[in-house]
Each structure stands twice: as C-alpha cells, then as structure tokens.
Design an enzyme around this catalytic site. Structure first.
Site, short mmCIF file in Angstrom:
data_model
loop_
_atom_site.label_atom_id
_atom_site.label_comp_id
_atom_site.label_asym_id
_atom_site.label_seq_id
_atom_site.Cartn_x
_atom_site.Cartn_y
_atom_site.Cartn_z
N CYS A 13 33.49 37.14 42.06
CA CYS A 13 33.96 35.99 41.29
C CYS A 13 33.91 36.37 39.81
O CYS A 13 32.83 36.63 39.28
CB CYS A 13 33.08 34.77 41.57
SG CYS A 13 33.48 33.32 40.60
N CYS A 66 39.94 30.50 37.66
CA CYS A 66 39.49 31.54 38.59
C CYS A 66 39.64 32.88 37.89
O CYS A 66 40.76 33.30 37.57
CB CYS A 66 40.32 31.50 39.87
SG CYS A 66 39.93 32.84 41.02
N GLY A 67 38.53 33.57 37.66
CA GLY A 67 38.56 34.80 36.88
C GLY A 67 39.30 35.93 37.56
O GLY A 67 40.13 36.61 36.93
N ASN A 81 35.07 26.61 35.57
CA ASN A 81 34.61 27.11 36.87
C ASN A 81 33.09 27.06 36.82
O ASN A 81 32.46 27.77 36.02
CB ASN A 81 35.10 28.54 37.02
CG ASN A 81 35.41 28.97 38.43
OD1 ASN A 81 35.75 30.13 38.65
ND2 ASN A 81 35.33 28.10 39.41
N ASN A 95 43.12 33.66 47.98
CA ASN A 95 43.25 32.74 46.86
C ASN A 95 44.73 32.70 46.48
O ASN A 95 45.43 33.70 46.59
CB ASN A 95 42.41 33.22 45.67
CG ASN A 95 40.95 33.35 46.04
OD1 ASN A 95 40.22 32.40 46.14
ND2 ASN A 95 40.52 34.60 46.27
N GLU A 126 41.42 28.05 45.53
CA GLU A 126 40.43 29.05 45.90
C GLU A 126 39.94 28.87 47.33
O GLU A 126 39.52 27.77 47.72
CB GLU A 126 39.22 29.00 44.95
CG GLU A 126 39.48 29.57 43.57
CD GLU A 126 38.20 29.91 42.84
OE1 GLU A 126 37.34 30.60 43.42
OE2 GLU A 126 38.05 29.47 41.68
N ASN A 156 30.18 31.11 47.93
CA ASN A 156 31.16 30.05 47.77
C ASN A 156 30.51 28.69 48.01
O ASN A 156 29.40 28.60 48.55
CB ASN A 156 32.31 30.24 48.77
CG ASN A 156 33.22 31.39 48.40
OD1 ASN A 156 33.65 31.51 47.26
ND2 ASN A 156 33.53 32.24 49.38
N ASN A 162 34.77 34.62 36.90
CA ASN A 162 34.11 33.65 36.02
C ASN A 162 32.63 33.55 36.35
O ASN A 162 31.79 33.39 35.46
CB ASN A 162 34.77 32.28 36.16
CG ASN A 162 36.13 32.22 35.49
OD1 ASN A 162 36.39 32.93 34.52
ND2 ASN A 162 37.01 31.38 36.00
#
Length: 262
Positions: free
Chosen positions: A74, A199-200, A13, A171, A189, A65, A76
C-alpha cells in the site's frame, strides 16, 4: 486487552497504526484487525499497519486490508508507516524498511512530505481500453471523461469481480487527464471493496500508464489531496526509480479495549 493505536492519513487514505516491535499484537487475529478498521464499531480506517522489528532494516511494515487480512503493498500506507516510524525515533531523515513486496527506501521532510521509493515495474499490459500492471499491488487503469460524476463504486466493482479478476481481485483506477497535465484519479480498492479517497499504488499505476504522453514527475489529484509520481522510463513497459511523493499526517491516537467475546 488494551490496544494503543495511532491514526494516520495520507491524502485521505487512512490507517490504524500500531507499534508492534514487542510482538504483542496477534497478526493472525483477522477478526480484531477488521474490527479496528470498522467505521462504526472500531477506530475506522482503510487498513491497519503494524510496525515491527526487522534485522538489518529500520523496521518492517505489515499491512492489512480493512477486511482483516494481510494485503499487498500500500503506497499511501507506506508513506504513513514512514511518518509513524519517524515519530518512534527509528530513523532521522532517510530510512530503509521491508514490506510485503520487498525493500523500500524513503525520505521525510520537516513538513512530513514523504518521498517513497516503489518497486521497479517490468511489465505493463497495454490494451485499447485499459492498462494492467503490478506496482506493489495489481492495478487496472482506464481513462475516462466526466470523472467527477462517475459511479466509481459500481463500475469499479464490476471490473474487480469480472471473470478475469474475480479470483484474485484487482484495484480499479479511473483517470482523467486535465488541462494542466495533472491526472485526476479515482480508485476502487480490493480488500476495502469500496472507493477510497486516494490509493498510492493506484496513482503510481496511473502515472506510468500516462507516461507515453506526460514527462516525469506527474502531478496527481485525488479526492483526498495532491500527490506526485516521479520515475525513469526505460520504455513503455519498464520503469525504475519510481517515487510516490506526498504528505502523511497523524490524525489522533488513543486506546481500544478488546475482548475476544465482544
């Protein structure tokens, strides 16, 4: 205008990182943010993160984004922000910082493994076919077989734009439980409007969904690498002391020349 940037990635990511403690970067310039994230005409990234000053904290993380607009938390990106802030000398091994969803804490090891504390989760909607929750960003989680060959873009996009989620977006995470109790997770996402390598907040949602069967910490495999999610389950819908654990690495740094007429 010359923009100094750093490129970071956390399990694939990737993010454009900018030290904006001077406040020079115009965070209202959505066109510029989208251009920097563009993989043909800009640096190329899933998102852009500004590191800014914030009183009483080590820093503030502002996340955008790839479409150029400010997004929700977010995970990550948060780990990459911690790694970047560490190189800026903003903390030693432990940090507290602000993000759009509130206060976060994190620690960093010499190997750049980040242990990022996420917000508590106080509501999980569990249905026969999916779970839905907010782990800093909204996430739809569904279990699947044959995940390696799944068309995550098409199926994820259909859910993200269905009647329930189209207005705000969600998501979409597809999860496969593997033999060693590892979860394989692939995510579509919103904002990026595509599948990302990891995606964390999504793997966090996947782990909490799977907590009825698996103990903490839960190991996660993504297209971009491996993560862990640790947590304390109060019950099936309430979780605290949630940590997203994994690496964050600098890829390169450079300058970008920008003209408003470009």
């Amino acid at each position: 205008m010359t923009i100094i940037f750093h490129k970071y990635q956390g399990t694939g990511n990737d993010f454009v990182m900018i030290d904006n403690r001077s406040g020079v970067f115009d965070r209202q310039n959505n066109q510029l943010v989208a251009l920097l994230c563009h993989r043909r005409f800009g640096v190329g990234a899933d998102g852009l993160i500004l590191i800014q000053k914030r009183q009483d904290f080590d820093f503030e993380m502002i996340y955008f984004n790839a479409d150029g607009y400010e997004g929700s938390m977010c995970g990550n990106g948060g780990r990459c922000a911690v790694a970047f802030a560490h190189t800026l000398g903003l903390f030693d091994t432990h940090t507290t910082f602000m993000a759009t969803d509130g206060l976060h804490e994190a620690t960093i090891t010499p190997e750049n493994e980040i242990r990022l504390k996420m917000q508590d989760v106080s509501s999980v909607e569990r249905n026969p076919e999916f779970a839905y929750m907010n782990t800093g960003s909204p996430h739809y989680v569904t279990f699947s077989q044959g995940l390696t060959n799944k068309d995550v873009f098409a199926e994820g996009r259909a859910i993200r734009y269905n009647d329930r989620f189209a207005a705000v977006g969600t998501n979409v995470n597809f999860v496969e439980k593997q033999a060693d109790n590892t979860l394989f997770v692939r995510t579509y996402e919103r904002g990026v409007e595509d599948e990302t390598y990891s995606c964390g907040t999504g793997v966090t949602a996947a782990a909490l969904t799977a907590s009825v069967d698996l103990p903490s910490p839960i190991r996660i495999k993504t297209l971009g690498g491996n993560l862990q999610v640790a947590f304390e389950a109060i019950d099936s819908e309430h979780f605290k002391n949630i940590f997203l654990i994994g690496p964050a690495q600098k890829v390169f740094e450079g300058t970008f020349e920008y003209s408003a007429q470009a």
